[in-house]
Scaffold this active site. Structure first.
Site, PDB file in Angstrom:
ATOM      1  N   ASN A   1      45.350  26.486  44.987  1.00  0.00           N
ATOM      2  CA  ASN A   1      44.903  25.395  44.113  1.00  0.00           C
ATOM      3  C   ASN A   1      45.753  24.137  44.263  1.00  0.00           C
ATOM      4  OD1 ASN A   1      43.217  27.403  42.916  1.00  0.00           O
ATOM      5  ND2 ASN A   1      44.938  28.010  41.632  1.00  0.00           N
TER       6      ASN A   1
ATOM      7  N   SER B   1      41.878  31.969  42.211  1.00  0.00           N
ATOM      8  CA  SER B   1      42.076  33.357  41.790  1.00  0.00           C
ATOM      9  C   SER B   1      40.769  33.951  41.293  1.00  0.00           C
ATOM     10  CB  SER B   1      43.092  33.435  40.655  1.00  0.00           C
ATOM     11  OG  SER B   1      44.405  33.487  41.118  1.00  0.00           O
TER      12      SER B   1
ATOM     13  N   HIS C   1      46.435  38.216  34.020  1.00  0.00           N
ATOM     14  CA  HIS C   1      45.684  37.696  35.167  1.00  0.00           C
ATOM     15  C   HIS C   1      44.941  38.793  35.918  1.00  0.00           C
ATOM     16  CE1 HIS C   1      45.450  35.935  39.310  1.00  0.00           C
ATOM     17  NE2 HIS C   1      45.246  34.814  38.646  1.00  0.00           N
TER      18      HIS C   1
ATOM     19  N   ASP D   1      47.962  42.375  41.834  1.00  0.00           N
ATOM     20  CA  ASP D   1      48.058  41.331  40.817  1.00  0.00           C
ATOM     21  C   ASP D   1      49.108  41.716  39.780  1.00  0.00           C
ATOM     22  OD1 ASP D   1      47.099  39.163  38.932  1.00  0.00           O
ATOM     23  OD2 ASP D   1      45.542  39.044  40.473  1.00  0.00           O
TER      24      ASP D   1
END
Length: 825
Positions: free
Chosen positions: A350, A428, A248, A197
């Site tokens: 998404n 996520s 994130h 990430d």
């Protein structure tokens, strides 16, 4: 936004959220103490932590693939994968130089990746059409298995508002993953989850939860740490002119393993497990090459130039993705991780799209996680499809704010600031719920389960506990089942039987039937989606033609795939023109088989305004005109060919011929030379196709087979003024008493005052001729009608020379010709 504005926003949110936290049940209050067995004392209920007033960050921003989509029409690097067991050939760079010449740019090998593939870098960005030229040229190398753009992937979350007072996503009863029941016996101790990430941020609620990771971002500008890859996975922030840093990776890490029952902040699914931060995402996302290497490294594999991972991960979490079907090189990386015993879990994405068009979720062997909101409802924009393995909480994606996923964060707008918490939504957030639960299941089983067995337990227990995801349980949308950590742990520990397999998705709707010669409008299509059609062709038809046509005002790039008898897919089809841009595509078949001809239209990028049509006819297409006969060494001049048109030629080659040569040259435009022995060449069947820009192309065959050799000149773009010469060396009938029709087709001025003159003639008696230059014999050569002479001019500038060709050893000569030239330094 100024610092003052940021401070005011944060303070207002902290006040509002402190009020709802005070009314929320603590972790200890979520589950009553277990009843004591006969003869045992009851367990004491854990002490409820005091109410905290943590700092809450402002609402999460809309980072993700919908707003930072990969460039669909521009490419600057590619990953070249090789066939299993094959190594890069020694002439790969030479081939890259040839392709670079075609595209007008330098192409070089940048490095070898952990999968054995090679990353090649171009000197400039190329578009879709040039990409297809590059891929076609490199795929001609027999050792190359795939050539794929080195695209980028991005964080898979989207806009949301905070103010969520408790972690509903850990509750049972169909609300969340039922983690509290699993925590009665396991917490993931002894297992490592690699989080690939944005990197690591220290946080009080993650204190002691990290093992050594690595920074795999190779571009220093994207890494923002002054260098490329290094052992420090620190998150440097991914802010830009529009958004603050997302942190994130910290939000994902908190869901996996935030410290629990510590009287502070939030809980983590596997709070006894450790997180290994592997940094792959910067402000500009992350490249496929970097992510692929990180997958290999995290699993314990070796990556050139990077020290081996001393603590390989048991589970890899990939809360990232891109709208690209799984590239070959990424599949290789996943295969290596799986072979190393590591489970790979990825967010589905998404984009409200079919997951097979996304990676890494669409790769084989990856546990693809769809998103749910509270009470087993579909997350608003989750990807879906048969490739979905399980579902997990992603937040609702819509208001109210309290329906999103709460986890750890940082309040820094650019660089790191103070510890904070925030609610984010997106798949996520779903993936780390599954990664953490996988660690719980591993611990419950004593570490004996492999990735497939864990996936089966998660899938079967999820369906048994929660059924299918509401609103995502049909042929158009399929999200599998919300996981249940409590039941999964019970099965892994042997306390419950494994439930039966859940049902698969219902069959897809039948293809749309086409009527002969009737066009059907496709409507708007999002990138990566496809539509299916079928045309029933009766017996005795001479041809069937399928047209994909952009109408007036059409946009985007769609491609047509055609297959007889079954649906075509990315790798199996009878025709796929695959041209770039908003252009028409045609698939044509002569004397087609009777029955169902299936058509698939794929949106290469978002497109609209296209129509598809299938037309069959009893009359076959007119046969091509007979090929023009070529004579050995005789040039055919003034050839013209239109865009998409083709011309055919044929040369009879005797049994004793050697050094067969076909040369196309001169003129304007861009034509391509195809040569094939025994049959007419096509776009896909040929013995030689140089496929260069312009008209100067050559095919050589040192020891040709006797018989007819066919030439196809195809108009890539309209071309005129082309010459074609076919020649070979061998016994021939004499063409007359002395050579005739001597000519110099063109003159080449080379460096260093050298001049090259290609000569051609007809006739001549005997097997050899003497070539005279300015009255002197300069060579005795085979009488095959052609000879290339190179000489050095006496001075720079214009000059002239004379030539004659004579039967060897005689005075039987052609007429003398004069050649004019201009020498250069």
């Amino acid at each position: 936004m100024t610092s003052k504005t940021r401070s005011t926003t944060t303070t207002a949110l902290a006040v509002a959220i402190t009020a709802v936290l005070a009314a929320a049940p603590s972790y200890a209050a979520l589950k009553a103490p277990a009843a004591a067995k006969p003869g045992q004392a009851s367990k004491a209920a854990p002490k409820a932590p005091a109410t905290q007033a943590p700092l809450f960050s402002k609402p999460g921003h809309p980072y993700g693939i919908n707003l930072k989509a990969p460039a669909e029409n521009s490419y600057d690097s590619f990953i070249v994968s090789f066939k299993k067991g094959a190594k890069p050939s020694a002439d790969l760079q030479r081939q890259l130089d040839s392709v670079g010449k075609l595209l007008g740019t330098r192409i070089a090998v940048e490095r070898t990746l952990g999968t054995g593939a090679q990353l090649v870098r171009l000197g400039r960005d190329i578009d879709v059409g040039e990409r297809k030229q590059l891929e076609a040229a490199l795929m001609a190398n027999p050792s190359v298995r795939a050539v794929e753009p080195n695209g980028r992937m991005y964080r898979t979350l989207e806009p949301n508002d905070p103010l969520f007072a408790q972690q509903w996503h850990y509750q049972g009863g169909g609300m969340g993953i039922n983690a509290t029941e699993a925590w009665d016996s396991v917490d993931g101790t002894g297992y490592i989850v690699a989080v690939l990430d944005t990197g690591q941020v220290n946080h009080a609620d993650l204190d002691g939860q990290f093992v050594a990771g690595y920074d795999f971002i190779s571009d220093p500008a994207n890494a923002r740490d002054g260098d490329g890859r290094d052992p420090d996975p620190n998150d440097e922030g991914d802010w830009d002119s529009k958004y603050d840093s997302s942190w994130h990776g910290t939000h994902v890490a908190g869901t996996v393993a935030a410290v629990t029952d510590n009287n502070l902040g939030v809980a983590g699914v596997a709070h006894g497990a450790k997180v290994q931060h592997v940094r792959v995402l910067g402000n500009a996302g992350g490249t496929f090459a970097d992510i692929n290497d990180a997958i290999v490294w995290a699993s314990g594999g070796s990556v050139p130039g990077v020290p081996d991972n001393e603590t390989p991960a048991h589970i890899i979490n990939l809360s990232l993705g891109g709208a690209t079907a799984c590239p070959t090189a990424m599949q290789d990386a996943v295969d290596i991780a799986r072979a190393n015993g590591t489970m790979v879990i990825a967010a589905a994405g998404n984009s409200s799209s079919e997951v097979s068009g996304f990676s890494p979720a669409g790769c084989n062997g990856v546990v693809a996680v769809a998103g749910t909101g509270p009470n087993n409802t579909k997350y608003a924009s989750t990807n879906f499809g048969e490739g979905i393995s399980v579902a997990a909480p992603a937040g609702s994606g819509v208001v109210p704010e309290t329906d999103q996923v709460l986890s750890t964060l940082n309040d820094g707008a650019e660089g790191q600031g103070a510890d904070s918490y925030a609610w984010y939504a997106g798949t996520s957030m779903a993936a780390p719920h599954v990664a953490g639960t996988a660690a719980l299941v591993l611990e419950a089983s004593g570490g004996v389960l492999d990735a497939d067995e864990i996936e089966t337990i998660l899938r079967n227990t999820g369906y048994a506990a929660n059924g299918l995801v509401t609103g995502c349980d049909n042929a158009d949308m399929w999200c599998a089942s919300l996981i249940d950590a409590g039941r999964a742990v019970a099965v892994a520990a042997g306390d419950e039987e494994l439930p039966g397999d859940p049902p698969g998705p219902p069959p897809p709707p039948p293809p749309i039937e086409l009527e002969n010669g009737v066009a059907v409008e496709l409507g708007a299509m999002t990138a990566g989606t496809d539509k299916f059609y079928v045309l029933n062709v009766p017996e005795g038809q001479g041809s069937v033609i399928f047209n994909l046509d952009p109408g007036t005002g059409a946009t985007g790039d769609s491609d047509i795939y055609v297959r007889y008898g079954a649906r075509p897919n990315n790798s199996t089809f009878d025709c796929r023109p695959w041209t770039g841009g908003t252009v028409a595509e045609v698939c044509s078949f002569d004397n087609p088989q009777a029955g169902e001809w299936h058509v698939r239209v794929v949106a290469y990028n978002a497109s609209s305004g296209y129509s598809v049509k299938g037309t069959y006819s009893g009359d076959g297409p007119p046969p091509p005109p007979p090929p023009t006969e070529l004579e050995n060494g005789v040039t055919v001049s003034d050839i013209s060919v239109g865009t998409g048109e083709e011309l055919f030629f044929v040369l009879d080659v005797p049994a004793d011929a050697t050094d067969l040569n076909f040369t196309m040259a001169g003129g304007t435009g861009d034509a391509d030379l195809y040569v094939r022995e025994g049959e007419l060449p096509t776009s896909t069947l040929y013995d030689c196709r140089p496929y260069l820009t312009g008209n100067d192309e050559t095919c050589d065959f040192p020891t040709p087979a006797a018989g007819q050799w066919y030439v196809r000149i195809a108009g890539y773009a309209a071309a005129t003024g082309i010459s074609l010469t076919a020649s070979y060396t061998g016994d021939e009938e004499p063409g007359g008493e002395s050579p005739q029709d001597l000519m110099a087709r063109y003159v080449f001025a080379l460096k260093g005052q050298r001049i090259r003159v290609p000569l051609a003639w007809t006739g001549g008696e005997g097997e050899q001729v003497d070539v005279l230059f300015n009255g002197e014999i300069v060579a005795t050569s085979a009488n095959n009608g052609v000879f290339n002479h190179t000489f050095t001019a006496e001075a720079v500038g214009p000059g002239s020379a004379t030539y004659q060709v004579c039967n060897a050893g005689t005075s039987d000569c052609s007429a003398e010709i004069t050649v004019n030239y201009t020498a250069r330094r």
